[in-house]
Design an enzyme around this catalytic site. Structure first.
Site, PDB file in Angstrom:
ATOM      1  N   ASP A 191     -17.222  16.707  10.626  1.00 40.99           N
ATOM      2  CA  ASP A 191     -16.037  15.987  11.096  1.00 40.99           C
ATOM      3  C   ASP A 191     -15.763  14.732  10.269  1.00 40.99           C
ATOM      4  O   ASP A 191     -16.715  14.055   9.836  1.00 40.99           O
ATOM      5  CB  ASP A 191     -16.200  15.584  12.560  1.00 40.99           C
ATOM      6  CG  ASP A 191     -16.164  16.782  13.493  1.00 40.99           C
ATOM      7  OD1 ASP A 191     -15.683  17.835  13.073  1.00 40.99           O
ATOM      8  OD2 ASP A 191     -16.624  16.650  14.647  1.00 40.99           O
ATOM      9  N   TYR A 250     -29.214  16.511  14.035  1.00 39.39           N
ATOM     10  CA  TYR A 250     -28.239  15.425  14.130  1.00 39.39           C
ATOM     11  C   TYR A 250     -28.831  14.256  14.915  1.00 39.39           C
ATOM     12  O   TYR A 250     -29.705  14.443  15.772  1.00 39.39           O
ATOM     13  CB  TYR A 250     -26.982  15.876  14.886  1.00 39.39           C
ATOM     14  CG  TYR A 250     -26.196  16.983  14.238  1.00 39.39           C
ATOM     15  CD1 TYR A 250     -25.122  16.697  13.386  1.00 39.39           C
ATOM     16  CD2 TYR A 250     -26.492  18.323  14.493  1.00 39.39           C
ATOM     17  CE1 TYR A 250     -24.377  17.708  12.805  1.00 39.39           C
ATOM     18  CE2 TYR A 250     -25.748  19.344  13.916  1.00 39.39           C
ATOM     19  CZ  TYR A 250     -24.700  19.036  13.074  1.00 39.39           C
ATOM     20  OH  TYR A 250     -23.965  20.044  12.494  1.00 39.39           O
ATOM     21  N   ARG A 280     -20.614  17.299  19.969  1.00 35.30           N
ATOM     22  CA  ARG A 280     -19.686  16.591  20.858  1.00 35.30           C
ATOM     23  C   ARG A 280     -19.449  17.354  22.147  1.00 35.30           C
ATOM     24  O   ARG A 280     -19.173  16.762  23.192  1.00 35.30           O
ATOM     25  CB  ARG A 280     -18.361  16.287  20.153  1.00 35.30           C
ATOM     26  CG  ARG A 280     -17.675  17.446  19.476  1.00 35.30           C
ATOM     27  CD  ARG A 280     -16.653  16.919  18.465  1.00 35.30           C
ATOM     28  NE  ARG A 280     -16.262  17.920  17.498  1.00 35.30           N
ATOM     29  CZ  ARG A 280     -15.092  18.539  17.497  1.00 35.30           C
ATOM     30  NH1 ARG A 280     -14.203  18.273  18.439  1.00 35.30           N
ATOM     31  NH2 ARG A 280     -14.804  19.415  16.580  1.00 35.30           N
TER      32      ARG A 280
END
Length: 310
Positions: free
Chosen positions: A40, A68, A179
């Site tokens: 992103d 992540y 997310r």
């Protein structure tokens, strides 16, 4: 002339993955550049970029596990599930306890299903979801299976306030939307949440400690020195050594049968990708298959030719 290799780029926030590709095209003066999966624009971190002949292996790097570090902010929901989206709802999350959050976070470990966010590149009916969202449309999406191998809290702050924030690490399979994990945690806690920060720490064997910034790459007298060779880039896949007599047929795309195998790992499962090698030379990526006729045997079917000529 660049033969091919993979760059381990530290993508800065504010750039799209395609922006990075265009930057590298100029440095290497070639159009044959491709990333290994979108990161992103607001996110930073590891972005392997394939150059030259290595573009053909991009999907096999993209298909590896990823790790992540993300920050979740409780009590604020957005239409993109991250900080760049439009705020949809604000809730007081001061009643959420740290231990309660940890229990919910850890409940996501294992095999789970995710509904892809509308602000994603997933295609439905030939259209990318984010394109439909920009048109003000929301369509029904089917849940997709992903695997969370490990997820743990790193740091947290603001417990007892309206919007606590938690930094956490997650090791996950390809196709996982971090997310969406944040959004789903907020739903489980009944206060809503969004991902307020994302850093990709690794993609397969590409680690953040070994990345190059775009500025570093630009200042190198020979940027080609930063390229990782294709065999190293694919080193997460087991190695199968072939006999010299089988090299020509493999480079022509033919299956590798037991008489042509010099050495292979034990107990390769069906569907396992392997590297077919002639000594130190990578010939192809192949998928492991089990045949029962005319006899039971393990064969390797090339799915990506790396060396073209025998």
């Amino acid at each position: 002339m660049v033969q091919g290799g993979v760059l381990n780029i530290l993508k800065p926030p504010g750039m799209t993955s395609h922006d990075v590709v265009n930057f590298i095209r100029k440095i290497f003066n070639t159009k044959k550049v491709g990333h290994t999966g979108t990161l992103d624009p607001a996110a930073a971190g590891v972005l392997p970029v394939c150059v030259g002949r290595a573009t053909k292996i991009a999907q096999y790097i993209a298909g590896t596990d990823k790790t992540y570090r993300a920050e979740i902010t409780l009590g604020i929901t957005t239409d993109t599930q991250d900080a760049v989206g439009k705020i949809l709802q604000v809730t007081d999350a001061s009643a959420v306890k740290e231990e309660q959050f940890r229990q919910v976070l850890e409940s996501f470990c294992g095999h789970i299903e995710q509904i892809p966010p509308m602000a994603s590149a997933v295609k439905i009916g030939g259209k990318k979801l984010y394109q439909l969202q920009r048109q003000g449309k929301e369509v029904e999406r089917s849940p997709r299976p992903v695997t969370i191998y490990n997820i743990k809290t790193v740091w947290s702050t603001g417990w007892g306030t309206k919007h606590p924030r938690v930094l956490f690490d997650v090791h996950c399979s390809k196709g996982t939307y971090v997310r969406t994990i944040c959004n789903d945690i907020g739903n489980k806690l009944l206060v809503g949440a969004h991902m307020s920060f994302l850093l990709r720490i690794s993609v397969g064997q590409f680690k953040i400690d070994d990345t190059y910034t775009l500025e570093e790459l630009q200042q190198m007298s020979d940027p080609g020195e930063a390229l990782v060779d294709m065999d190293t880039a694919l080193s997460q896949y087991p190695e199968v050594l072939v006999k010299t007599k089988a090299v020509k047929s493999i480079t022509s795309g033919a299956k590798l049968y037991p008489p042509g195998v010099l050495r292979q790992p034990d107990q390769l499962p069906p569907g396992q990708l392997v590297r077919l090698k002639d000594g130190d030379t990578l010939l192809a990526l192949a998928v492991t298959q089990y045949e029962r006729q005319p006899m039971e045997r393990v064969v390797f079917k090339p799915v990506c030719q790396v060396k073209i000529n025998g």
